[in-house]
Design an enzyme around this catalytic site. Structure first.
Site, PDB file in Angstrom:
ATOM      1  N   LYS A  44       5.791 -54.402   8.900  1.00 47.90           N
ATOM      2  CA  LYS A  44       6.797 -54.475   7.829  1.00 47.90           C
ATOM      3  C   LYS A  44       6.957 -53.113   7.155  1.00 47.90           C
ATOM      4  CE  LYS A  44       5.611 -59.036   5.785  1.00 47.90           C
ATOM      5  NZ  LYS A  44       5.167 -59.629   4.502  1.00 47.90           N
ATOM      6  N   LYS A  46       4.799 -52.022   5.103  1.00 42.65           N
ATOM      7  CA  LYS A  46       4.345 -52.294   3.734  1.00 42.65           C
ATOM      8  C   LYS A  46       2.874 -51.877   3.624  1.00 42.65           C
ATOM      9  CE  LYS A  46       5.349 -55.900   0.407  1.00 42.65           C
ATOM     10  NZ  LYS A  46       6.035 -57.146   0.137  1.00 42.65           N
TER      11      LYS A  46
HETATM   12  N1  C2G Z   1       8.388 -62.863  -5.522  1.00 46.02           N
HETATM   13  C1  C2G Z   1       9.011 -63.349  -6.668  1.00 46.02           C
HETATM   14  N2  C2G Z   1       9.067 -62.570  -7.768  1.00 46.02           N
HETATM   15  C2  C2G Z   1       8.517 -61.314  -7.768  1.00 46.02           C
HETATM   16  C3  C2G Z   1       7.881 -60.835  -6.606  1.00 46.02           C
HETATM   17  C4  C2G Z   1       7.824 -61.637  -5.481  1.00 46.02           C
HETATM   18  O1  C2G Z   1       9.517 -64.485  -6.687  1.00 46.02           O
HETATM   19  N3  C2G Z   1       8.606 -60.572  -8.895  1.00 46.02           N
HETATM   20  C5  C2G Z   1       8.348 -63.734  -4.340  1.00 46.02           C
HETATM   21  C6  C2G Z   1       9.057 -63.110  -3.132  1.00 46.02           C
HETATM   22  O2  C2G Z   1      10.463 -63.329  -3.211  1.00 46.02           O
HETATM   23  C7  C2G Z   1       8.409 -63.869  -1.972  1.00 46.02           C
HETATM   24  C8  C2G Z   1       6.983 -64.135  -2.501  1.00 46.02           C
HETATM   25  O3  C2G Z   1       7.019 -63.938  -3.927  1.00 46.02           O
HETATM   26  O4  C2G Z   1       9.066 -65.119  -1.775  1.00 46.02           O
HETATM   27  C9  C2G Z   1       5.964 -63.187  -1.888  1.00 46.02           C
HETATM   28  O5  C2G Z   1       6.403 -61.869  -2.166  1.00 46.02           O
HETATM   29  P1  C2G Z   1       5.828 -60.690  -1.237  1.00 46.02           P
HETATM   30  O6  C2G Z   1       4.361 -60.776  -1.206  1.00 46.02           O
HETATM   31  O7  C2G Z   1       6.504 -59.410  -1.626  1.00 46.02           O
HETATM   32  O8  C2G Z   1       6.357 -61.180   0.203  1.00 46.02           O
HETATM   33  P2  C2G Z   1       7.150 -60.321   1.281  1.00 46.02           P
HETATM   34  O9  C2G Z   1       6.453 -59.040   1.525  1.00 46.02           O
HETATM   35  O10 C2G Z   1       8.559 -60.332   0.856  1.00 46.02           O
HETATM   36  O11 C2G Z   1       6.911 -61.178   2.618  1.00 46.02           O
HETATM   37  O12 C2G Z   1       8.105 -63.541   6.487  1.00 46.02           O
HETATM   38  C10 C2G Z   1       8.425 -63.311   5.133  1.00 46.02           C
HETATM   39  C11 C2G Z   1       7.555 -62.230   4.565  1.00 46.02           C
HETATM   40  O13 C2G Z   1       6.200 -62.466   4.846  1.00 46.02           O
HETATM   41  C12 C2G Z   1       7.774 -62.128   3.060  1.00 46.02           C
END
Ligand code: C2G
Length: 141
Positions: A44, A46
């Site tokens: 990703k 990340k």
């Molecule tokens: N999230 C949220 N509010 C935030 C930060 C994150 O609602 N301020 C939500 C994101 O939208 C996501 C979840 O928390 O639904 C997890 O966020 P991340 O850990 O950043 O996930 P991500 O890296 O987007 O991975 O296959 C899908 C991926 O694995 C998603």
């Protein structure tokens, strides 16, 4: 018994993550959370601070999370939905539309993100504090 699934890295777990999981659970009776592996986060692009085993343990310890599975690749979602008889797939709306292909297998719901909190923000502020300290040390030399 309605099963909900959601996916994420959940690095440096914060209230935005918690509120997403809380609202996801409210949509059903059982919540499965697929936590992205360290390898997938490399794919990703990340950079994660907290390793997978700790991120998974934190999510697993949340009282309304019923099961944690590893998210090892982008392609596993359809199999996960089928294998776990998932009724609803949930993601934050930063992913709006990206997972609509799952609509033939289950309901797809995008929930609003929590404003003003993000892991990136934490990392940026940590980096600026480090830069400030390095500047102060330089001035003292
Ligand atoms: N999230 C949220 N509010 C935030 C930060 C994150 O609602 N301020 C939500 C994101 O939208 C996501 C979840 O928390 O639904 C997890 O966020 P991340 O850990 O950043 O996930 P991500 O890296 O987007 O991975 O296959 C899908 C991926 O694995 C998603």
């Amino acid at each position: 018994m309605k099963t909900v699934i959601t996916y994420g890295t959940f690095d440096m777990f914060h209230i935005g993550h918690l509120k997403l999981l809380e609202r996801a659970k409210e949509l059903g009776d059982r919540l499965i959370v697929a936590v992205s592996s360290d390898e997938l986060n490399k794919v990703k692009g990340k950079k994660v601070i907290i390793p997978y085993d700790q991120r998974a343990k934190i999510v697993e310890s949340i009282k309304f999370v019923d099961m944690v599975i590893p998210e090892d690749n982008w392609e596993q979602k359809i199999k996960d939905v089928k294998d776990n008889n998932v009724d609803i797939f949930v993601m934050g709306d930063d992913w709006e539309g990206k997972f609509d292909f799952l609509k033939e297998h289950c309901e797809v719901v995008y929930l609003s993100r929590t404003k003003n909190v993000s892991t990136t923000q934490f990392k940026n502020s940590a980096e600026s504090i480090i830069k400030l300290l390095e500047q102060m040390v330089k001035e003292l030399e």
